[in-house]
Scaffold this motif. Structure first.
Motif, PDB file in Angstrom:
ATOM      1  N   LEU A 150      -9.693  -7.099  27.198  1.00 21.89           N
ATOM      2  CA  LEU A 150      -9.520  -7.431  28.611  1.00 21.89           C
ATOM      3  C   LEU A 150      -8.097  -7.069  29.014  1.00 21.89           C
ATOM      4  CD1 LEU A 150     -11.043 -11.048  28.642  1.00 21.89           C
ATOM      5  CD2 LEU A 150     -12.192  -8.841  28.336  1.00 21.89           C
ATOM      6  N   GLU A 151      -7.961  -6.236  30.021  1.00 19.65           N
ATOM      7  CA  GLU A 151      -6.630  -5.821  30.489  1.00 19.65           C
ATOM      8  C   GLU A 151      -6.562  -6.087  31.988  1.00 19.65           C
ATOM      9  OE1 GLU A 151      -3.509  -4.763  29.507  1.00 19.65           O
ATOM     10  OE2 GLU A 151      -3.232  -4.769  31.683  1.00 19.65           O
ATOM     11  N   LYS A 152      -5.559  -6.849  32.390  1.00 17.47           N
ATOM     12  CA  LYS A 152      -5.536  -7.286  33.797  1.00 17.47           C
ATOM     13  C   LYS A 152      -5.131  -6.183  34.766  1.00 17.47           C
ATOM     14  CE  LYS A 152      -0.831  -9.108  33.833  1.00 17.47           C
ATOM     15  NZ  LYS A 152       0.023 -10.250  34.080  1.00 17.47           N
ATOM     16  N   ASN A 197       4.135  -3.109  28.308  1.00 17.18           N
ATOM     17  CA  ASN A 197       5.505  -2.672  27.990  1.00 17.18           C
ATOM     18  C   ASN A 197       5.497  -1.546  26.968  1.00 17.18           C
ATOM     19  OD1 ASN A 197       7.088  -4.170  29.651  1.00 17.18           O
ATOM     20  ND2 ASN A 197       7.558  -5.769  28.169  1.00 17.18           N
ATOM     21  N   THR A 198       4.435  -1.476  26.177  1.00 13.50           N
ATOM     22  CA  THR A 198       4.403  -0.483  25.104  1.00 13.50           C
ATOM     23  C   THR A 198       4.525   0.930  25.664  1.00 13.50           C
ATOM     24  OG1 THR A 198       2.952  -1.993  23.905  1.00 13.50           O
ATOM     25  CG2 THR A 198       3.095   0.258  23.072  1.00 13.50           C
ATOM     26  N   ILE A 199       3.843   1.187  26.773  1.00  8.54           N
ATOM     27  CA  ILE A 199       3.850   2.565  27.291  1.00  8.54           C
ATOM     28  C   ILE A 199       5.193   2.906  27.939  1.00  8.54           C
ATOM     29  CG2 ILE A 199       3.004   2.273  29.675  1.00  8.54           C
ATOM     30  CD1 ILE A 199       0.955   4.515  29.000  1.00  8.54           C
ATOM     31  N   GLY A 231       2.022  -9.447  18.567  1.00 11.57           N
ATOM     32  CA  GLY A 231       2.888  -8.742  19.518  1.00 11.57           C
ATOM     33  C   GLY A 231       3.879  -9.691  20.183  1.00 11.57           C
ATOM     34  N   GLU A 232       4.348  -9.277  21.355  1.00 13.01           N
ATOM     35  CA  GLU A 232       5.444 -10.010  22.004  1.00 13.01           C
ATOM     36  C   GLU A 232       5.036 -11.402  22.479  1.00 13.01           C
ATOM     37  OE1 GLU A 232       7.733  -7.450  24.634  1.00 13.01           O
ATOM     38  OE2 GLU A 232       8.780  -9.193  25.460  1.00 13.01           O
ATOM     39  N   VAL A 233       3.747 -11.687  22.514  1.00 14.74           N
ATOM     40  CA  VAL A 233       3.296 -13.036  22.896  1.00 14.74           C
ATOM     41  C   VAL A 233       3.665 -14.066  21.821  1.00 14.74           C
ATOM     42  CG1 VAL A 233       0.978 -12.853  21.865  1.00 14.74           C
ATOM     43  CG2 VAL A 233       1.309 -14.285  23.877  1.00 14.74           C
TER      44      VAL A 233
END
Ligand code: FAD
Length: 572
Positions: free
Chosen positions: A156-158, A165-167, A538-540
């Motif tokens: 799921l991507e909002k 941020n990765t891109i 990840g960053e979460v």
């Protein structure tokens, strides 16, 4: 191939027999001029096209497609800008409004209220083995890994596109790599990598997680290469690091990481739901996580997760209120390098089901950001290793190879809050670096001068201070000893004109805290027990970087822990 990208139609058919209007204009987009075309008929918008633009294509193109689809569907400009591309969509909205008004639309017709009732009906319940929230580096890695274990997986991507941020990243990836480091006489080991990470983070991370990161980063890179990522042979030292172990992909940024991971998701049959924002985690009576409630185009969808939910929603750097809750000094006046969608929603959702948070007060300020927008990309190449920093008087004020936190604090405390990065003509032997720098000079982002006096004049620095600071520094390089600031990386003198300088400041860059996990990436509750079926990567997460991050460590963080999370959830 089973990838499911939820996209709306981009244009409506023209109604024949009625008088039609069509106009074009050039407007100011987010990063440069943008040309658009609008067609209408009988006060209905029939076609919208972006003919050219200079915004970042990977981010803007899908956002424009989504924005246009909604304007056409609902016949109003009262559509929210697409998260992650707010400025680009706002510029597009202004341009469309301008053209519609030329075609006789009134304010009311441009901004009709949105219909109360949803136009599309969604299936209310979707069932998967594993549901991943977040389509950045960590989420896509977790999705591929879970699918490779045979699980059915949804991401799921909002926002309207993958990457987070990765891109946007420079995408340096740290790992020990004897084959590339040895020929360059770089002495390194997993133990050195561990110590630099753990001690650099002021020993606030969980050592068992740092050990996993530093010992599995090389396997993470091999995993990406197996998926098709091409790695450059350059090995680089990050800002704030002491050992060169940073790898790059061929593109030298995050785009090909996301491309490779997105393609792998498609091959593995992962279902991808764009514009689908997770809003809450669902728990059963025992406290186990059984799914996610998400919003898609004003519909609520429930995603049931038979084996596990993986949080990979990134950090909260763009959320001023949230970052100020943990550090009052990080006000909205500060620049921020993050994607606008970096709002900490995953952390809030996890907290609501009892997750323990750790290291939340540690928020990284990147010390060498572009002064006009907080981005990272317009620096003199290699300036940290080959150049120096001076304040707005022209004097050095710190060892330039200090940790990021130390550098950021020193820069913030300088008069005017910015400093100059200075290098000479020996900054790089690569033609592409030289071409890049000349481009920055042409754009006025880097100042070039044939002498230090001229540089001082152009930047309004004290020429005596600047000349003295550089002469002192050059003596330190000769002696391999910097008695004033104790800099260790004394590679080359600054004595070959032309000289280059660019202004640098701090930007909110990375949130080091987040949900607490164990070695299996299970999210822990306040009693340090795993919350059943909830994983994070990840960053979460918190506890990987401690109080200060070694640049180039987040990419391996996403890949190493993303792989563990995907595998663990699938086997759950
Ligand atoms: C400009 C820049 C340069 C950087 N350079 C480097 C570097 O060179 N090396 C390095 O190691 N690190 C670098 N970093 C840090 C690194 O890029 C990030 O820490 C890392 O990419 C985070 O990955 P992630 O997958 O955890 O989060 P992200 O890549 O941010 O992905 C999170 C995704 O989750 C989505 N999301 C959030 N909330 C929800 C929700 N409620 N529902 C659905 N989706 C949601 C977001 O839209 C986003 O797409 C850089 C960061 C920036 C900003």
């Amino acid at each position: 191939m089973k990838i499911k990208i939820i996209l709306a139609w981009l244009s409506l058919a023209l109604i024949s027999g009625c008088a039609a209007s069509s106009t074009r204009c050039q407007i100011e987009g987010y990063l440069g001029p943008m040309e658009i075309e609008v067609r209408s008929q009988n006060q209905r918008i029939t076609e919208l096209r972006v003919l050219s633009h200079e915004d970042t294509a990977e981010i803007a193109d899908p956002a424009f497609a989504e924005f246009i689809a909604q304007v056409l569907e609902y016949q109003t400009l009262q559509i929210d800008a697409v998260a992650g591309a707010t400025e680009s969509c706002q510029a597009l909205r202004r341009g469309i409004e301008q053209l519609l008004k030329r075609q006789g639309f009134t304010d009311e017709q441009c901004f009709r209220p949105l219909p109360e009732t949803p136009v599309k009906q969604e299936e209310p319940l979707k069932t998967y083995d594993v549901v991943v929230i977040g389509g950045g580096g960590a989420g896509l890695t977790a999705a591929v890994s879970a699918a490779q274990q045979g699980a059915s997986v949804a991401v799921l991507e909002k926002t309207g596109s993958l990457g987070g941020n990765t891109i946007r990243a420079t995408a340096m990836y740290n790992c020990v790599d004897d084959a590339l480091q040895r020929p360059l006489n770089i002495a390194d080991s997993e133990q050195l990598f561990f110590e630099e990470t753990y001690n650099g983070g002021h020993q606030k991370a969980k050592p068992e997680l740092v050990r996993i990161l530093t010992s599995q980063a090389d396997e993470g890179l091999a995993f990406l290469q197996e998926l098709g990522l091409q790695i450059d042979t350059v090995i680089d030292n990050c800002l704030g690091g002491e050992h060169a172990r940073g790898h790059y992909s061929k593109a030298h940024n995050g785009t090909d990481f996301i491309q490779v991971l997105g393609d792998a998701c498609a091959r593995e049959g992962v279902d991808l739901y764009l514009n689908t924002k997770a809003e809450a985690l669902l728990q059963d009576d025992s406290g186990a996580i059984i799914g996610v409630t998400a919003a898609h185009e004003r519909q609520t969808i429930q995603f049931e997760a038979r084996r596990g939910v993986i949080l990979a929603t990134g950090g909260f750097g763009y959320n001023v209120e949230m970052r100020m809750h943990y550090d009052q000094s990080l006000t909205g006046d500060l620049l921020c390098s993050n994607a606008p969608g970096t709002l900490g929603e995953g952390i809030v959702m996890a907290e609501a089901v009892g997750a323990s948070l750790m290291n939340m007060e540690y928020i990284e300020l990147y010390p060498m950001a572009d002064i006009y927008d907080g981005g990272l990309h317009n620096s003199i190449p290699n300036a940290i290793n080959h150049g120096i920093l001076v304040n707005t008087q022209g004097d050095r004020f710190i060892r330039e190879d200090a940790g990021r936190d130390e550098l950021a604090e020193a820069i913030r405390s300088q008069e005017h809050g910015f400093v100059y990065s200075i290098a000479d003509d020996d900054f790089s032997t690569l033609q592409e670096d030289r071409d890049f720098l000349e481009g920055l000079v042409l754009m006025g982002q880097v100042v070039k001068a044939d002498s230090l006096d001229e540089l001082a004049r152009l930047l309004d620095l004290d020429p005596v201070l600047l000349n003295t600071a550089i002469a002192d520094y050059n003596r330190s390089v000769e002696a391999q000893n910097d008695p004033r600031f104790h800099r260790k990386t004394l590679i080359n003198k600054i004595d070959h004109p032309p000289f280059y300088a660019t202004a640098k400041t701090v930007t909110v860059h990375h949130t080091l805290g987040g949900v607490e996990i164990n070695e299996r990436t299970q999210v822990l509750n306040s009693q340090k027990q795993p919350i059943p079926h909830l994983f994070a990567a990840g960053e979460v997460t918190g506890g990987i970087h401690g109080a200060n991050r070694l640049g180039g460590n987040s990419f391996p963080d996403c890949i190493v822990f993303g792989r563990i999370a995907g595998t663990e959830a699938a086997r759950n």
